[in-house]
Design an enzyme around this catalytic site. Sequence first.
Site, PDB file in Angstrom:
ATOM      1  N   GLY A  76      -6.770 -20.308  71.027  1.00  0.00           N
ATOM      2  CA  GLY A  76      -7.842 -19.317  70.884  1.00  0.00           C
ATOM      3  C   GLY A  76      -7.717 -18.266  71.975  1.00  0.00           C
ATOM      4  O   GLY A  76      -6.831 -18.354  72.835  1.00  0.00           O
ATOM      5  N   GLN A  77      -8.606 -17.276  71.986  1.00  0.00           N
ATOM      6  CA  GLN A  77      -8.434 -16.205  72.983  1.00  0.00           C
ATOM      7  C   GLN A  77      -8.720 -16.676  74.407  1.00  0.00           C
ATOM      8  O   GLN A  77      -8.018 -16.276  75.338  1.00  0.00           O
ATOM      9  CB  GLN A  77      -9.165 -14.926  72.629  1.00  0.00           C
ATOM     10  N   LEU A  78      -9.691 -17.563  74.615  1.00  0.00           N
ATOM     11  CA  LEU A  78      -9.887 -18.089  75.962  1.00  0.00           C
ATOM     12  C   LEU A  78      -8.720 -19.017  76.340  1.00  0.00           C
ATOM     13  O   LEU A  78      -8.209 -18.949  77.465  1.00  0.00           O
ATOM     14  CB  LEU A  78     -11.222 -18.843  76.069  1.00  0.00           C
ATOM     15  N   ILE A 130     -10.768 -32.026  68.433  1.00  0.00           N
ATOM     16  CA  ILE A 130     -11.933 -32.522  69.188  1.00  0.00           C
ATOM     17  C   ILE A 130     -12.967 -33.218  68.292  1.00  0.00           C
ATOM     18  O   ILE A 130     -13.869 -33.868  68.797  1.00  0.00           O
ATOM     19  CB  ILE A 130     -12.599 -31.412  70.049  1.00  0.00           C
ATOM     20  N   THR A 180     -22.755 -19.725  74.552  1.00  0.00           N
ATOM     21  CA  THR A 180     -22.875 -18.339  74.094  1.00  0.00           C
ATOM     22  C   THR A 180     -24.253 -17.718  74.298  1.00  0.00           C
ATOM     23  O   THR A 180     -25.269 -18.437  74.329  1.00  0.00           O
ATOM     24  CB  THR A 180     -22.530 -18.296  72.581  1.00  0.00           C
ATOM     25  N   ASP A 181     -24.266 -16.393  74.380  1.00  0.00           N
ATOM     26  CA  ASP A 181     -25.531 -15.641  74.402  1.00  0.00           C
ATOM     27  C   ASP A 181     -26.285 -15.790  73.077  1.00  0.00           C
ATOM     28  O   ASP A 181     -27.479 -15.525  73.014  1.00  0.00           O
ATOM     29  CB  ASP A 181     -25.245 -14.154  74.671  1.00  0.00           C
ATOM     30  N   TYR A 208     -24.464 -20.597  63.904  1.00  0.00           N
ATOM     31  CA  TYR A 208     -23.508 -20.662  65.023  1.00  0.00           C
ATOM     32  C   TYR A 208     -24.246 -20.901  66.337  1.00  0.00           C
ATOM     33  O   TYR A 208     -23.920 -21.829  67.077  1.00  0.00           O
ATOM     34  CB  TYR A 208     -22.692 -19.355  65.082  1.00  0.00           C
ATOM     35  N   TRP A 263     -19.797 -11.619  73.999  1.00  0.00           N
ATOM     36  CA  TRP A 263     -18.940 -10.513  73.550  1.00  0.00           C
ATOM     37  C   TRP A 263     -17.513 -10.620  74.131  1.00  0.00           C
ATOM     38  O   TRP A 263     -17.006  -9.685  74.764  1.00  0.00           O
ATOM     39  CB  TRP A 263     -19.554  -9.177  73.948  1.00  0.00           C
TER      40      TRP A 263
END
Length: 280
Positions: free
Chosen positions: A10-12, A38, A102-103, A126, A151
Amino acid sequence: MVVLVTGSKGQLGQSLQFIAPNYPELDFIFCSSQELDITDLDNCLATFSKYKPDYCINAAAYTAVDKAESEPEKAHLINVVGAQNLAKSCKEHHTILLHISTDFVFDGTKTTPYLETDIPNPTGIYGQTKWDGEKAIQQILEKHFIIRTSWVYSQFGNNFMKTMLRLATERDTLSVVNDQIGTPTNAVDLAEALVAIIKSNQNTFGIYNFSNEGQCSWYDFAKKIFEFNNISINLQLIPTSSYPTPAKRPAYSVLDKSKIKYQFGIVIANWEESLLRSFT
Ligand SMILES: NC(=O)c1ccc[n+]([C@@H]2O[C@H](COP(=O)([O-])OP(=O)(O)OC[C@H]3O[C@@H](n4cnc5c(N)ncnc54)[C@H](OP(=O)(O)O)[C@@H]3O)[C@@H](O)[C@H]2O)c1
């Protein structure tokens, strides 16, 4: 110090792989969803037995905000059961868990930055599953850091920045909402913050906010992406009501970062500065 990273593609996950060579003192083990699912407790326990990690960074998640509205079971399985499985594995192996949230756990009705102590009230599946994942971890495992971010963008994976750059090659005009206010987060800055927490060796477990500094609308974000890339495009601002999506987004989700800055001495770049850096 062994650091196991889930969701490494993933991006992280990719951002952590990008900075890992700068930290030879940390022995990173990167596991993709194929190597470590997981949602499979046996798979988690076997992986923890094999690598005996001191820390686990959970960069795996179900992140398709709109799609989650039509597949809530899948979102629950990954974001809640997956988080639970990692917490159980961490407990058994005395591993410290760094979990990303997340926010979108907030409803966006505040007008001042959200604190870690503000009560979540997600407006979609989500956000609900991410909050339920947080609570599952808190119930099982004392040694956890939950880092709420917002974001997230990077050169890796799918994100708003890459979507804007792609759309600019296909269209002359773009409309972007200007009444949702938040803060972009460069995934590499988030990765660096996670490493700073690990290297601090502190046991001040709990919830922490992390994003870049400042605030903007999605329209402002898009405008800077094009400006920094010398792309001229007709960019129109529109209200959220003109861009209906299956999942409702918080109108305001700026996060207060005082706690993470104070506790770990982390210096956070302004979002525009960090965005510019991501192009150079
Ligand atoms: N992106 C944002 O704007 C944003 C904002 C706030 C918070 N966050 C949070 O930040 C964290 C990282 O997000 P991201 O943007 O890096 O997400 P991402 O790019 O969507 O990556 C998520 C990764 O999780 C993996 N994954 C999915 N199901 C899995 C499973 N059962 N077992 C193991 N891995 C699995 C995916 O692998 P496959 O592709 O192989 O399925 C993917 O590599 C998440 O916790 C997310 O909720 C993100």
